[in-house]
Write a protein that holds these residues in place. Sequence first.
Motif, short mmCIF file in Angstrom:
data_model
loop_
_atom_site.label_atom_id
_atom_site.label_comp_id
_atom_site.label_asym_id
_atom_site.label_seq_id
_atom_site.Cartn_x
_atom_site.Cartn_y
_atom_site.Cartn_z
N GLU A 134 33.85 -41.05 33.02
CA GLU A 134 34.16 -40.76 34.42
C GLU A 134 34.19 -42.03 35.27
O GLU A 134 35.10 -42.24 36.06
N ASP A 135 33.21 -42.90 35.08
CA ASP A 135 33.17 -44.17 35.81
C ASP A 135 33.82 -45.23 34.94
O ASP A 135 33.17 -46.00 34.23
N ASN A 136 35.17 -45.25 34.96
CA ASN A 136 35.91 -46.13 34.06
C ASN A 136 36.57 -47.30 34.79
O ASN A 136 37.64 -47.77 34.40
N LEU A 137 35.94 -47.78 35.85
CA LEU A 137 36.53 -48.86 36.64
C LEU A 137 36.69 -50.13 35.81
O LEU A 137 37.75 -50.77 35.81
N ASP A 210 45.17 -60.55 40.02
CA ASP A 210 44.57 -60.06 41.27
C ASP A 210 44.24 -58.58 41.24
O ASP A 210 43.35 -58.12 41.95
N GLN A 211 45.00 -57.81 40.47
CA GLN A 211 44.78 -56.39 40.26
C GLN A 211 44.74 -55.56 41.55
O GLN A 211 43.74 -54.94 41.87
N PRO A 212 45.84 -55.53 42.30
CA PRO A 212 45.92 -54.56 43.40
C PRO A 212 45.98 -53.13 42.88
O PRO A 212 45.62 -52.19 43.58
N ILE A 213 46.48 -52.96 41.65
CA ILE A 213 46.47 -51.65 40.99
C ILE A 213 46.01 -51.82 39.56
O ILE A 213 46.10 -52.90 38.98
N GLN A 259 48.40 -47.39 49.56
CA GLN A 259 46.98 -47.03 49.54
C GLN A 259 46.48 -46.94 48.11
O GLN A 259 47.10 -46.30 47.27
N ASN A 260 45.33 -47.60 47.85
CA ASN A 260 44.67 -47.49 46.56
C ASN A 260 43.29 -46.88 46.80
O ASN A 260 42.41 -47.52 47.38
N TRP A 261 43.11 -45.66 46.35
CA TRP A 261 41.86 -44.93 46.61
C TRP A 261 40.74 -45.32 45.64
O TRP A 261 39.60 -44.90 45.83
N THR A 262 41.05 -46.07 44.61
CA THR A 262 40.04 -46.43 43.61
C THR A 262 40.04 -47.94 43.36
O THR A 262 39.87 -48.38 42.23
N ARG A 263 40.24 -48.71 44.40
CA ARG A 263 40.32 -50.17 44.24
C ARG A 263 39.01 -50.76 43.76
O ARG A 263 38.96 -51.56 42.83
N GLU A 264 37.89 -50.41 44.41
CA GLU A 264 36.59 -50.94 44.04
C GLU A 264 35.71 -49.88 43.38
O GLU A 264 34.90 -50.19 42.53
#
Length: 371
Positions: A134-137, A210-213, A259-264
């Motif tokens: 679930e927490d796969n950032l 940079d990983q904006p996405i 918009q990126n809802w999961t950036r951080e």
Amino acid sequence: MPPFITELTHGVFRLWRRLYWLPEWAVVVVIVAGFVFVGWAANQIVFALLKLAVRRRDVFWRGVVGRARLKVRIALMIVAMALAVTVSPLDPGPSDVIRQALLFLFILTIGWMAIGASDMWAVVYLRRFNMATEDNLIARKHITQTRILQRVASLLIGVVTLGLALLTISAVRQWGMSLLASAGVVGIIAGFALQPLLTNMIAGVQIATDQPIRLDDAVIVEGEWGTVEEITSTYVVVKLWDWRRMILPLTYFIQKPFQNWTRETARLIGTAFLYVDYEAPIERLRAELERICRDSPLWDGDVISLQVTEITDRVAQVRCLASARNGSIAFDLRCEIREKMLAFMRDQCPEALPRDRLWLNSPPEAPPARP
């Protein structure tokens, strides 16, 4: 010519004298078949030794050896055929043409090996990360970087390999040099033609660093909500909420806002607006929101808030905030809050429902102002 080639040539010529009764083409076929067999046997011996050498090494080296078996076999066959053509009684003209073609194929095979090694490195590296959690950032970050850089590296290796292979053909090399030297317009046209490819390649490197996405990011692009499903060397596939796919160039995410809802982090605060009457008991509504969130498995146990954010000429706007583990869960939680708050106002708190007021008689007099 190296000494071993000279001795090999003399041995082949002695064999040719013994086979003088055969036509020249048959002698060439026999020599080529012999060299190919020797190359195949050498490939078997080399790979048996390599397997013994890497059986206790890490997965990367075992994978490289396994994937390179066919490529190394082809390379050895090409080398064997080149040696066979060199020492065979062929005329110099056809022999040069065949050796040039074999050199061209050999360079392409080496580039193929390099691409396979880079792919194997990416596969081994990505085995450390699990996208199913679930927490796969962290996993999304590394997988995105690796896949983009892998595609860029494969493209660069392919371009360099093809360029080196073409340099071995004198006619093509001279034509290319004379074309670029005599007509600069062709170079300008080629530059414009390659501009989208080069721009997207540079954008891919920027996205990887940079990983904006990242893969599986929740984004809003062109007014649509979706998740990043695939990132190639030229475009990004966004899977929309209704399973449609939106295809966007890499440069979109460098040049345009989105918009990126999961950036951080994947956690998100969901918002639900209610429109209530002026006489609505705000404290009761706040208590009911807290009860709904605490009973819901969708709430992550962090943020709960209910505030009056605006008053119009008919109703008061109430904003309900609640946090969730990710964007999709936050959407479901918002819907649950709307449904249950609506049911609560309808069944237990009807004074909170909006009403229109109409005075049949004259309105009551306003109280006198205080001195």
